[in-house]
Write a protein that holds these residues in place. Sequence first.
Motif, mmCIF file in Angstrom:
data_model
loop_
_atom_site.group_PDB
_atom_site.id
_atom_site.type_symbol
_atom_site.label_atom_id
_atom_site.label_comp_id
_atom_site.label_asym_id
_atom_site.label_seq_id
_atom_site.Cartn_x
_atom_site.Cartn_y
_atom_site.Cartn_z
ATOM 1 N N ALA A 94 0.917 -1.100 0.084
ATOM 2 C CA ALA A 94 -0.035 -0.063 -0.003
ATOM 3 C C ALA A 94 0.661 1.232 -0.055
ATOM 4 C CB ALA A 94 -1.069 -0.183 1.321
ATOM 5 N N ILE A 95 1.857 1.342 0.685
ATOM 6 C CA ILE A 95 2.851 2.383 0.826
ATOM 7 C C ILE A 95 3.674 2.691 -0.427
ATOM 8 C CG2 ILE A 95 5.065 3.234 1.971
ATOM 9 C CD1 ILE A 95 3.915 2.227 4.504
ATOM 10 N N ALA A 96 4.138 1.570 -0.886
ATOM 11 C CA ALA A 96 4.834 1.608 -2.072
ATOM 12 C C ALA A 96 4.052 1.939 -3.460
ATOM 13 C CB ALA A 96 5.351 0.136 -2.533
ATOM 14 N N LEU A 205 3.806 -10.997 -3.897
ATOM 15 C CA LEU A 205 3.226 -10.614 -5.097
ATOM 16 C C LEU A 205 1.706 -10.570 -5.047
ATOM 17 C CD1 LEU A 205 3.563 -10.207 -8.215
ATOM 18 C CD2 LEU A 205 3.538 -12.507 -8.514
ATOM 19 N N GLU A 206 0.868 -11.267 -4.041
ATOM 20 C CA GLU A 206 -0.368 -11.198 -3.920
ATOM 21 C C GLU A 206 -0.719 -9.915 -3.389
ATOM 22 O OE1 GLU A 206 -0.951 -15.855 -2.760
ATOM 23 O OE2 GLU A 206 -0.167 -14.225 -1.333
ATOM 24 N N ALA A 207 -0.105 -9.440 -2.392
ATOM 25 C CA ALA A 207 -0.240 -7.835 -1.859
ATOM 26 C C ALA A 207 -0.189 -6.935 -3.053
ATOM 27 C CB ALA A 207 0.517 -7.726 -0.558
ATOM 28 N N ALA A 208 1.092 -7.027 -3.901
ATOM 29 C CA ALA A 208 1.090 -5.971 -4.892
ATOM 30 C C ALA A 208 -0.047 -6.035 -5.938
ATOM 31 C CB ALA A 208 2.541 -6.543 -5.526
ATOM 32 N N ARG A 230 -0.629 -4.812 -14.683
ATOM 33 C CA ARG A 230 0.293 -5.932 -14.407
ATOM 34 C C ARG A 230 1.692 -5.311 -13.999
ATOM 35 N NH1 ARG A 230 0.041 -11.523 -14.448
ATOM 36 N NH2 ARG A 230 2.120 -12.553 -14.782
ATOM 37 N N ARG A 231 2.071 -4.485 -15.028
ATOM 38 C CA ARG A 231 3.476 -3.716 -14.736
ATOM 39 C C ARG A 231 3.326 -3.220 -13.596
ATOM 40 N NH1 ARG A 231 2.424 -2.983 -20.221
ATOM 41 N NH2 ARG A 231 2.007 -0.637 -20.009
ATOM 42 N N HIS A 232 2.437 -2.340 -13.196
ATOM 43 C CA HIS A 232 2.328 -1.610 -12.073
ATOM 44 C C HIS A 232 2.430 -2.421 -10.851
ATOM 45 C CE1 HIS A 232 1.331 1.883 -9.147
ATOM 46 N NE2 HIS A 232 0.131 1.456 -8.961
ATOM 47 N N GLY A 233 1.746 -3.527 -10.930
ATOM 48 C CA GLY A 233 1.695 -4.732 -9.779
ATOM 49 C C GLY A 233 3.283 -5.077 -9.520
ATOM 50 N N ASN A 234 3.808 -5.152 -10.776
ATOM 51 C CA ASN A 234 5.309 -5.554 -10.717
ATOM 52 C C ASN A 234 6.087 -4.861 -9.957
ATOM 53 O OD1 ASN A 234 4.311 -8.231 -11.808
ATOM 54 N ND2 ASN A 234 4.985 -7.361 -13.725
ATOM 55 N N ALA A 237 5.503 -4.706 -6.131
ATOM 56 C CA ALA A 237 6.259 -5.867 -5.643
ATOM 57 C C ALA A 237 7.624 -5.746 -5.512
ATOM 58 C CB ALA A 237 5.863 -6.983 -6.397
ATOM 59 N N ALA A 238 8.233 -5.067 -6.565
ATOM 60 C CA ALA A 238 9.752 -4.721 -6.505
ATOM 61 C C ALA A 238 10.277 -3.622 -5.455
ATOM 62 C CB ALA A 238 10.137 -4.270 -7.855
ATOM 63 N N ARG A 239 9.217 -2.614 -5.097
ATOM 64 C CA ARG A 239 9.378 -1.715 -4.142
ATOM 65 C C ARG A 239 9.330 -2.167 -2.693
ATOM 66 N NH1 ARG A 239 6.207 3.208 -7.178
ATOM 67 N NH2 ARG A 239 7.721 3.634 -8.690
ATOM 68 N N GLU A 240 8.564 -3.234 -2.567
ATOM 69 C CA GLU A 240 8.286 -3.476 -1.169
ATOM 70 C C GLU A 240 9.402 -3.568 -0.127
ATOM 71 O OE1 GLU A 240 5.129 -6.402 -0.522
ATOM 72 O OE2 GLU A 240 4.340 -6.141 -2.502
ATOM 73 N N SER A 241 10.301 -4.444 -0.903
ATOM 74 C CA SER A 241 11.296 -4.489 0.102
ATOM 75 C C SER A 241 12.215 -3.245 0.403
ATOM 76 C CB SER A 241 12.779 -5.508 -0.709
ATOM 77 O OG SER A 241 13.054 -5.063 -1.674
ATOM 78 N N THR A 242 12.029 -2.187 -0.418
ATOM 79 C CA THR A 242 12.622 -0.975 -0.089
ATOM 80 C C THR A 242 11.827 -0.331 1.049
ATOM 81 O OG1 THR A 242 13.698 -0.721 -2.313
ATOM 82 C CG2 THR A 242 13.319 1.251 -0.950
ATOM 83 N N VAL A 243 10.379 -0.624 1.230
ATOM 84 C CA VAL A 243 9.442 0.099 1.905
ATOM 85 C C VAL A 243 9.847 -0.640 3.394
ATOM 86 C CG1 VAL A 243 7.418 0.447 2.630
ATOM 87 C CG2 VAL A 243 7.909 0.597 0.317
#
Length: 253
Positions: A94-96, A205-208, A230-234, A237-243
Amino acid sequence: MGGNREWDELRNERQPISVKHRRRGGAARSGLLGRLIGIVVQLLLAFIVLSVAQVVIYKFVPVPVTVTMLADTNGDRRAWVPIGRISRAMVDAAIAGEDGKFCSHLGFDTDAMRAAYQRNQDGGRIRGGSTISQQAAKNTFLWQGGGYVRKALEAWYTVLIEAIWGKRRIMEVYLNVAETGIGTYGVEAAAQRYFNQPAKNLGTLEAARIAAAFPQPKVRAVIGATGRVRRHGNVIAARESTVRGDYDVCVYK
């Protein structure tokens, strides 16, 4: 003294009737204006007291229903869960996807608002600059759609929830009342509907995928998303680890 009073009475009697009427009319208008101002002030004070009471109550009580849910002809499938039963991946998604500065702003991201305004002035697809706090305020207390009145009320409620709820409660309410699909509200209902599991078990990925549908939940697919969604979801997902750990600290401190 007596002569002066008699002279004043005589002078008043000699004044033209139109002058007397103007004075009486002016006094009547002043009285009416004063009463109207008094009514407006009373209504404003009543609204302030009522809105503060709403926010205080919802700091502790789950939001039972919203205007958006009541107006939804497709139903309102939902299930409230505390934030402790929502996966951290969902919070980070959600934050990402919605508000990268959630933990650092006081309810409004002026940079995002300025950028959104500039994009809209340039034409093309209309984009907003609302924070998660603003969306939580709107979804909980108000209605969907634009207009200056709704925007002003949204700003007021945003200030209140930032001051009274705090970030953790704002995120909890947001993830429980946000529309997550046709006739579906909250991430628990979304997790059950799309992935047959509770929100506490959602992976990255599910959360994204759920977060990618937040901006347009009635038209953006969570399952089988293609193209830009789909691209936005990807990207989310990639940003979640940064958050994690840096940008979600206000929720988990």
